[in-house]
Design an enzyme around this catalytic site. Structure first.
Site, short mmCIF file in Angstrom:
data_model
loop_
_atom_site.label_atom_id
_atom_site.label_comp_id
_atom_site.label_asym_id
_atom_site.label_seq_id
_atom_site.Cartn_x
_atom_site.Cartn_y
_atom_site.Cartn_z
N HIS A 241 16.43 -3.23 -4.62
CA HIS A 241 15.47 -2.19 -5.02
C HIS A 241 14.68 -1.62 -4.20
O HIS A 241 14.24 -2.18 -3.43
CB HIS A 241 15.07 -2.62 -6.50
CG HIS A 241 14.07 -3.66 -6.45
ND1 HIS A 241 13.48 -4.19 -7.31
CD2 HIS A 241 13.73 -4.55 -5.33
CE1 HIS A 241 12.63 -5.32 -7.07
NE2 HIS A 241 12.95 -5.30 -5.64
N ASN A 242 14.73 -0.29 -4.26
CA ASN A 242 13.65 0.67 -3.31
C ASN A 242 14.17 0.43 -1.94
O ASN A 242 13.22 0.77 -0.99
CB ASN A 242 12.13 0.21 -3.80
CG ASN A 242 11.92 0.49 -4.88
OD1 ASN A 242 12.03 -0.39 -5.95
ND2 ASN A 242 11.39 1.62 -5.05
#
Length: 337
Positions: A241-242
């Site tokens: 994620h991210n």
């Protein structure tokens, strides 16, 4: 279909040397060259095959000078690898997929499907999606609600796209790829358990991104996980994620990138490398196979090893490690003296 050397030379912008009317109907490896085949010579290690195996047509560099007579017709080009890429695309039957929408497919309320799209049996498109023109969605693909897919993109059988994902133009997602599953976010409860942190962001794949089979790209906790234009991801990779990956970066199989890592443009990440979270990898960085990257990396360097370090320094360390037994014996002798 059969094609002459003259016809193929026009496609790759090459010049014919030999019989321009010779016909071929299949690409082949140079070590397996035979009548009716077209191959190429790109690596000098394979030069002997051009004399031993007689493909009907061989693509060679303009500077190639034969040492012996070659019965094959030659097509001379500036870049044999690029010429072969063009021809393989030309010969590839998958570039001529079925058209239309299967009655077994499903499209949710409020979704728009562009022109000349293909939806295979049991393909599912959720609600309020925007599907561009010439998109190919093969059987058993799932596209969640509120997704956007750009023109010319291909989703092969078994791809799963979670809600809210944005995919650009001319992307290719291979079977088993999962885009937009939850990022690995959990908070300790204090009693030994874990409390799930909702992942409410999305994934953005820009134009010309290719994602290999069974690769997972997680949605952001907040904001977006982003693969910028031209990124190429091999099979069995994990992008957490991210993560943000810059233009034209390529990563080989089994690479893992932990959360909130920023990878620059035009990087090469070899197989089984791992990158920890919350660091920055600069532009034009090469990371060797099975490397463990534990700290930020500046641009324009080559690193490898675990922990990864600059290539010249790592080579010196490797030499010392290989000789460590001898060094230990020398130290023992010195201590006894």
């Amino acid at each position: 279909m059969q094609y002459t050397a003259n016809e193929l030379a026009k496609i790759v912008k090459g010049t014919v040397e030999g019989d321009g009317n010779v016909k071929v109907w299949k690409p082949c490896k140079i070590e397996e060259g035979e009548e009716g085949g077209i191959t190429f010579l790109g690596n000098p290690k394979y030069t002997h095959y051009i004399y031993e195996r007689h493909a009907s047509i061989v693509i060679v560099n303009k500077t190639f000078q034969p040492e012996h007579e070659i019965p094959s017709t030659l097509i001379r080009v500036e870049n044999p690898y690029m010429a072969v890429a063009i021809l393989l695309h030309f010969f590839n039957n998958r570039n001529k997929p079925p058209k239309g929408r299967s009655w077994r497919s499903s499209v949710g309320r409020g979704s728009h499907i562009g022109k000349k799209c293909y939806l295979g049996p049991y393909a599912v498109v959720g609600r309020h999606c925007k599907i561009g023109d010439n998109v190919k969605i093969y059987p058993h693909v799932y596209v969640g609600d509120n997704c956007t897919i750009g023109d010319g993109t291909t989703l092969y059988s078994g791809v799963k796209i979670y809600e809210g994902v944005e995919i650009g133009k001319n992307c290719i997602l291979h079977s088993g790829a999962v885009i937009g599953a939850d990022g690995f976010g959990f908070a300790p409860t204090g009693d030994g358990g874990w409390n799930k942190i909702d992942q409410i962001g999305n994934v953005v794949l820009e134009d010309n991104v290719e994602v290999g089979a069974n690769t997972c790209i997680d949605r952001a906790t907040m904001g977006s996980t982003i693969l910028h234009q031209g990124v190429k991801v091999d099979n069995l990779c994990q992008v957490a994620h991210n993560v943000v990956i810059g233009n034209n970066t390529a990563m080989a199989s089994q690479v893992g990138i932990a959360g909130s890592c920023k990878v620059g443009s035009n990087c090469i990440i070899a197989g089984q490398a791992g990158i920890v979270g919350h660091i920055v990898v600069g532009d034009h960085v090469t990371i060797g196979a099975q490397s463990g990257v534990t700290h930020s990396v500046p641009s324009d360097v080559s690193i490898f090893g675990s922990p990864a370090m600059e290539a010249s320094k790592r080579r010196k360390v490797e030499v010392l490690v290989r000789n460590i037994e001898q060094l230990a014996k020398r130290i023992d002798k010195l201590e006894k003296k």
